[in-house]
Scaffold this motif. Structure first.
Motif, PDB file in Angstrom:
ATOM      1  N   PRO A  14       0.193  -3.823   4.325  1.00 23.00           N
ATOM      2  CA  PRO A  14       1.443  -3.661   3.584  1.00 23.00           C
ATOM      3  C   PRO A  14       1.291  -2.855   2.295  1.00 23.00           C
ATOM      4  CG  PRO A  14       0.676  -5.931   3.413  1.00 23.00           C
ATOM      5  CD  PRO A  14      -0.304  -5.191   4.267  1.00 23.00           C
ATOM      6  N   SER A  15       2.405  -2.264   1.909  1.00 26.50           N
ATOM      7  CA  SER A  15       2.447  -1.593   0.603  1.00 26.50           C
ATOM      8  C   SER A  15       2.880  -2.603  -0.451  1.00 26.50           C
ATOM      9  CB  SER A  15       3.438  -0.423   0.634  1.00 26.50           C
ATOM     10  OG  SER A  15       4.745  -0.898   0.887  1.00 26.50           O
ATOM     11  N   ILE A  16       2.520  -2.317  -1.698  1.00 24.99           N
ATOM     12  CA  ILE A  16       3.003  -3.092  -2.847  1.00 24.99           C
ATOM     13  C   ILE A  16       3.564  -2.062  -3.811  1.00 24.99           C
ATOM     14  CG2 ILE A  16       2.409  -4.655  -4.726  1.00 24.99           C
ATOM     15  CD1 ILE A  16       0.094  -5.699  -3.003  1.00 24.99           C
ATOM     16  N   ALA A  17       4.872  -2.067  -3.965  1.00 22.73           N
ATOM     17  CA  ALA A  17       5.551  -1.032  -4.748  1.00 22.73           C
ATOM     18  C   ALA A  17       5.344  -1.182  -6.249  1.00 22.73           C
ATOM     19  CB  ALA A  17       7.045  -1.036  -4.424  1.00 22.73           C
ATOM     20  N   ARG A  18       5.169  -2.390  -6.704  1.00 27.79           N
ATOM     21  CA  ARG A  18       5.040  -2.625  -8.143  1.00 27.79           C
ATOM     22  C   ARG A  18       3.598  -2.523  -8.608  1.00 27.79           C
ATOM     23  NH1 ARG A  18       9.354  -7.011 -10.006  1.00 27.79           N
ATOM     24  NH2 ARG A  18      11.078  -6.226  -8.766  1.00 27.79           N
ATOM     25  N   PRO A  19       3.414  -2.041  -9.820  1.00 30.22           N
ATOM     26  CA  PRO A  19       2.048  -2.015 -10.371  1.00 30.22           C
ATOM     27  C   PRO A  19       1.506  -3.434 -10.532  1.00 30.22           C
ATOM     28  CG  PRO A  19       3.634  -1.030 -11.904  1.00 30.22           C
ATOM     29  CD  PRO A  19       4.397  -1.555 -10.748  1.00 30.22           C
ATOM     30  N   PHE A  20       0.211  -3.574 -10.388  1.00 28.93           N
ATOM     31  CA  PHE A  20      -0.423  -4.871 -10.639  1.00 28.93           C
ATOM     32  C   PHE A  20      -1.840  -4.631 -11.123  1.00 28.93           C
ATOM     33  CE2 PHE A  20      -1.124  -3.948  -6.179  1.00 28.93           C
ATOM     34  CZ  PHE A  20      -2.415  -4.375  -5.914  1.00 28.93           C
ATOM     35  N   TYR A  21      -2.480  -5.666 -11.583  1.00 28.07           N
ATOM     36  CA  TYR A  21      -3.817  -5.603 -12.158  1.00 28.07           C
ATOM     37  C   TYR A  21      -4.762  -4.824 -11.242  1.00 28.07           C
ATOM     38  CZ  TYR A  21      -8.423  -7.191 -13.622  1.00 28.07           C
ATOM     39  OH  TYR A  21      -9.730  -7.250 -14.002  1.00 28.07           O
ATOM     40  N   GLY A  22      -5.303  -3.758 -11.761  1.00 26.50           N
ATOM     41  CA  GLY A  22      -6.260  -2.950 -11.020  1.00 26.50           C
ATOM     42  C   GLY A  22      -5.642  -1.839 -10.193  1.00 26.50           C
ATOM     43  N   MET A  23      -4.336  -1.904  -9.967  1.00 27.66           N
ATOM     44  CA  MET A  23      -3.638  -0.876  -9.184  1.00 27.66           C
ATOM     45  C   MET A  23      -2.330  -0.527  -9.904  1.00 27.66           C
ATOM     46  SD  MET A  23      -4.592  -1.724  -5.224  1.00 27.66           S
ATOM     47  CE  MET A  23      -4.679   0.013  -4.769  1.00 27.66           C
ATOM     48  N   PRO A  24      -2.434   0.255 -10.980  1.00 29.91           N
ATOM     49  CA  PRO A  24      -1.266   0.538 -11.819  1.00 29.91           C
ATOM     50  C   PRO A  24      -0.175   1.347 -11.125  1.00 29.91           C
ATOM     51  CG  PRO A  24      -3.147   1.863 -12.516  1.00 29.91           C
ATOM     52  CD  PRO A  24      -3.644   0.890 -11.488  1.00 29.91           C
ATOM     53  N   GLU A  25      -0.487   1.964  -9.999  1.00 29.08           N
ATOM     54  CA  GLU A  25       0.519   2.712  -9.229  1.00 29.08           C
ATOM     55  C   GLU A  25       1.015   1.904  -8.031  1.00 29.08           C
ATOM     56  OE1 GLU A  25       1.574   5.737 -10.319  1.00 29.08           O
ATOM     57  OE2 GLU A  25       0.212   5.405 -12.003  1.00 29.08           O
ATOM     58  N   GLY A  26       0.611   0.644  -7.922  1.00 31.70           N
ATOM     59  CA  GLY A  26       0.910  -0.140  -6.733  1.00 31.70           C
ATOM     60  C   GLY A  26      -0.109   0.167  -5.653  1.00 31.70           C
ATOM     61  N   LYS A  27       0.183  -0.260  -4.424  1.00 31.95           N
ATOM     62  CA  LYS A  27      -0.753  -0.052  -3.318  1.00 31.95           C
ATOM     63  C   LYS A  27      -0.010   0.530  -2.124  1.00 31.95           C
ATOM     64  CE  LYS A  27      -2.125  -2.871  -0.083  1.00 31.95           C
ATOM     65  NZ  LYS A  27      -2.092  -1.913   1.018  1.00 31.95           N
ATOM     66  N   PRO A  28      -0.423   1.709  -1.659  1.00 38.11           N
ATOM     67  CA  PRO A  28       0.208   2.280  -0.465  1.00 38.11           C
ATOM     68  C   PRO A  28      -0.148   1.486   0.795  1.00 38.11           C
ATOM     69  CG  PRO A  28      -1.062   3.946  -1.676  1.00 38.11           C
ATOM     70  CD  PRO A  28      -1.403   2.610  -2.257  1.00 38.11           C
ATOM     71  N   ALA A  29       0.716   1.519   1.773  1.00 36.72           N
ATOM     72  CA  ALA A  29       0.442   0.884   3.065  1.00 36.72           C
ATOM     73  C   ALA A  29      -0.800   1.503   3.686  1.00 36.72           C
ATOM     74  CB  ALA A  29       1.632   1.071   3.994  1.00 36.72           C
ATOM     75  N   GLY A  30      -1.624   0.668   4.295  1.00 37.51           N
ATOM     76  CA  GLY A  30      -2.821   1.142   4.976  1.00 37.51           C
ATOM     77  C   GLY A  30      -4.022   1.366   4.089  1.00 37.51           C
ATOM     78  N   VAL A  31      -3.863   1.144   2.794  1.00 34.58           N
ATOM     79  CA  VAL A  31      -4.953   1.319   1.829  1.00 34.58           C
ATOM     80  C   VAL A  31      -5.439  -0.062   1.403  1.00 34.58           C
ATOM     81  CG1 VAL A  31      -5.515   2.156  -0.492  1.00 34.58           C
ATOM     82  CG2 VAL A  31      -4.063   3.527   1.008  1.00 34.58           C
ATOM     83  N   SER A  32      -6.732  -0.267   1.399  1.00 30.06           N
ATOM     84  CA  SER A  32      -7.280  -1.560   0.961  1.00 30.06           C
ATOM     85  C   SER A  32      -6.991  -1.798  -0.512  1.00 30.06           C
ATOM     86  CB  SER A  32      -8.794  -1.597   1.167  1.00 30.06           C
ATOM     87  OG  SER A  32      -9.106  -1.588   2.526  1.00 30.06           O
ATOM     88  N   CYS A  33      -6.617  -2.997  -0.831  1.00 32.15           N
ATOM     89  CA  CYS A  33      -6.451  -3.398  -2.223  1.00 32.15           C
ATOM     90  C   CYS A  33      -7.820  -3.326  -2.907  1.00 32.15           C
ATOM     91  CB  CYS A  33      -5.907  -4.823  -2.282  1.00 32.15           C
ATOM     92  SG  CYS A  33      -5.775  -5.489  -3.953  1.00 32.15           S
ATOM     93  N   VAL A  34      -7.833  -2.928  -4.151  1.00 33.99           N
ATOM     94  CA  VAL A  34      -9.103  -2.842  -4.879  1.00 33.99           C
ATOM     95  C   VAL A  34      -9.754  -4.210  -5.061  1.00 33.99           C
ATOM     96  CG1 VAL A  34      -8.471  -0.718  -6.084  1.00 33.99           C
ATOM     97  CG2 VAL A  34      -8.033  -2.921  -7.180  1.00 33.99           C
ATOM     98  N   HIS A  35      -9.002  -5.266  -4.849  1.00 35.05           N
ATOM     99  CA  HIS A  35      -9.523  -6.626  -5.017  1.00 35.05           C
ATOM    100  C   HIS A  35      -9.970  -7.254  -3.699  1.00 35.05           C
ATOM    101  CE1 HIS A  35      -8.240  -6.341  -9.121  1.00 35.05           C
ATOM    102  NE2 HIS A  35      -7.028  -6.010  -8.703  1.00 35.05           N
TER     103      HIS A  35
END
Length: 85
Positions: A14-35
Protein backbone atom coordinates in the motif's frame (compact mmCIF):
# COMPACT_ATOMS: atom_id res chain seq x y z
CA UNK A 1 -6.05 -13.93 12.18
CA UNK A 2 -2.61 -13.25 13.62
CA UNK A 3 -0.13 -11.29 11.54
CA UNK A 4 2.09 -13.72 9.61
CA UNK A 5 5.75 -13.73 10.63
CA UNK A 6 8.27 -12.67 7.96
CA UNK A 7 5.61 -11.26 5.63
CA UNK A 8 5.76 -7.44 5.52
CA UNK A 9 3.27 -7.24 2.63
CA UNK A 10 1.32 -4.49 4.42
CA UNK A 11 4.58 -2.51 4.66
CA UNK A 12 5.25 -2.81 0.93
CA UNK A 13 2.09 -2.97 -1.20
CA UNK A 14 0.00 0.00 0.00
CA UNK A 15 0.83 3.65 -0.43
CA UNK A 16 0.84 6.11 2.47
CA UNK A 17 -0.02 9.58 1.21
CA UNK A 18 0.87 11.48 4.36
CA UNK A 19 4.40 12.16 5.53
CA UNK A 20 5.55 10.17 8.54
CA UNK A 21 8.70 9.59 10.57
CA UNK A 22 11.49 8.58 8.22
CA UNK A 23 9.42 9.07 5.05
CA UNK A 24 8.70 12.81 4.74
CA UNK A 25 7.17 12.35 1.26
CA UNK A 26 4.98 9.43 2.33
CA UNK A 27 5.41 5.95 0.85
CA UNK A 28 4.58 4.97 -2.73
CA UNK A 29 2.76 1.70 -3.38
CA UNK A 30 5.12 -1.22 -3.94
CA UNK A 31 8.01 0.43 -2.10
CA UNK A 32 9.21 -1.02 1.20
CA UNK A 33 8.77 1.22 4.20
CA UNK A 34 12.11 2.38 5.57
CA UNK A 35 11.08 0.86 8.91
CA UNK A 36 10.65 -2.65 7.52
CA UNK A 37 13.47 -4.82 8.85
CA UNK A 38 15.40 -7.39 6.83
CA UNK A 39 13.22 -10.10 8.38
CA UNK A 40 10.07 -8.22 7.27
CA UNK A 41 9.05 -6.87 10.66
CA UNK A 42 7.88 -3.35 11.44
CA UNK A 43 10.49 -1.54 13.49
CA UNK A 44 7.87 1.05 14.55
CA UNK A 45 5.44 -1.50 16.00
CA UNK A 46 4.20 -0.03 19.28
CA UNK A 47 5.96 3.29 18.60
CA UNK A 48 3.79 6.44 18.61
CA UNK A 49 5.55 7.55 15.40
CA UNK A 50 4.01 4.61 13.53
CA UNK A 51 1.51 5.88 10.93
CA UNK A 52 -2.15 5.67 11.98
CA UNK A 53 -2.91 3.72 8.79
CA UNK A 54 -0.48 1.01 9.89
CA UNK A 55 -1.77 1.05 13.45
CA UNK A 56 -5.33 0.42 12.23
CA UNK A 57 -4.46 -2.36 9.78
CA UNK A 58 -5.85 -5.74 10.85
CA UNK A 59 -4.58 -8.95 9.28
CA UNK A 60 -7.51 -10.85 7.76
CA UNK A 61 -7.51 -13.85 5.46
CA UNK A 62 -9.46 -11.93 2.78
CA UNK A 63 -6.60 -9.42 2.59
CA UNK A 64 -3.59 -11.52 3.55
CA UNK A 65 -4.42 -14.83 1.88
CA UNK A 66 -2.58 -18.02 2.75
CA UNK A 67 1.00 -16.81 2.30
CA UNK A 68 3.23 -13.77 1.70
CA UNK A 69 2.87 -13.92 -2.10
CA UNK A 70 -0.92 -13.91 -1.85
CA UNK A 71 -0.81 -11.04 0.64
CA UNK A 72 1.36 -8.95 -1.68
CA UNK A 73 -0.95 -9.67 -4.63
CA UNK A 74 -4.17 -8.98 -2.72
CA UNK A 75 -2.90 -5.78 -1.10
CA UNK A 76 -1.51 -4.57 -4.43
CA UNK A 77 -4.87 -5.21 -6.08
CA UNK A 78 -6.67 -3.29 -3.32
CA UNK A 79 -4.27 -0.42 -3.81
CA UNK A 80 -5.12 -0.24 -7.52
CA UNK A 81 -8.86 -0.59 -6.89
CA UNK A 82 -8.79 2.28 -4.38
CA UNK A 83 -7.12 4.75 -6.77
CA UNK A 84 -9.27 7.75 -7.66
CA UNK A 85 -10.81 7.65 -11.15
Amino acid sequence: MQCRAACGACCIAPSIARPFYGMPEGKPAGVSCVHLSEDYRCQLFGDPRRPALCERFQAEHEVCGDNRSEALAKLSELEVLSLPD
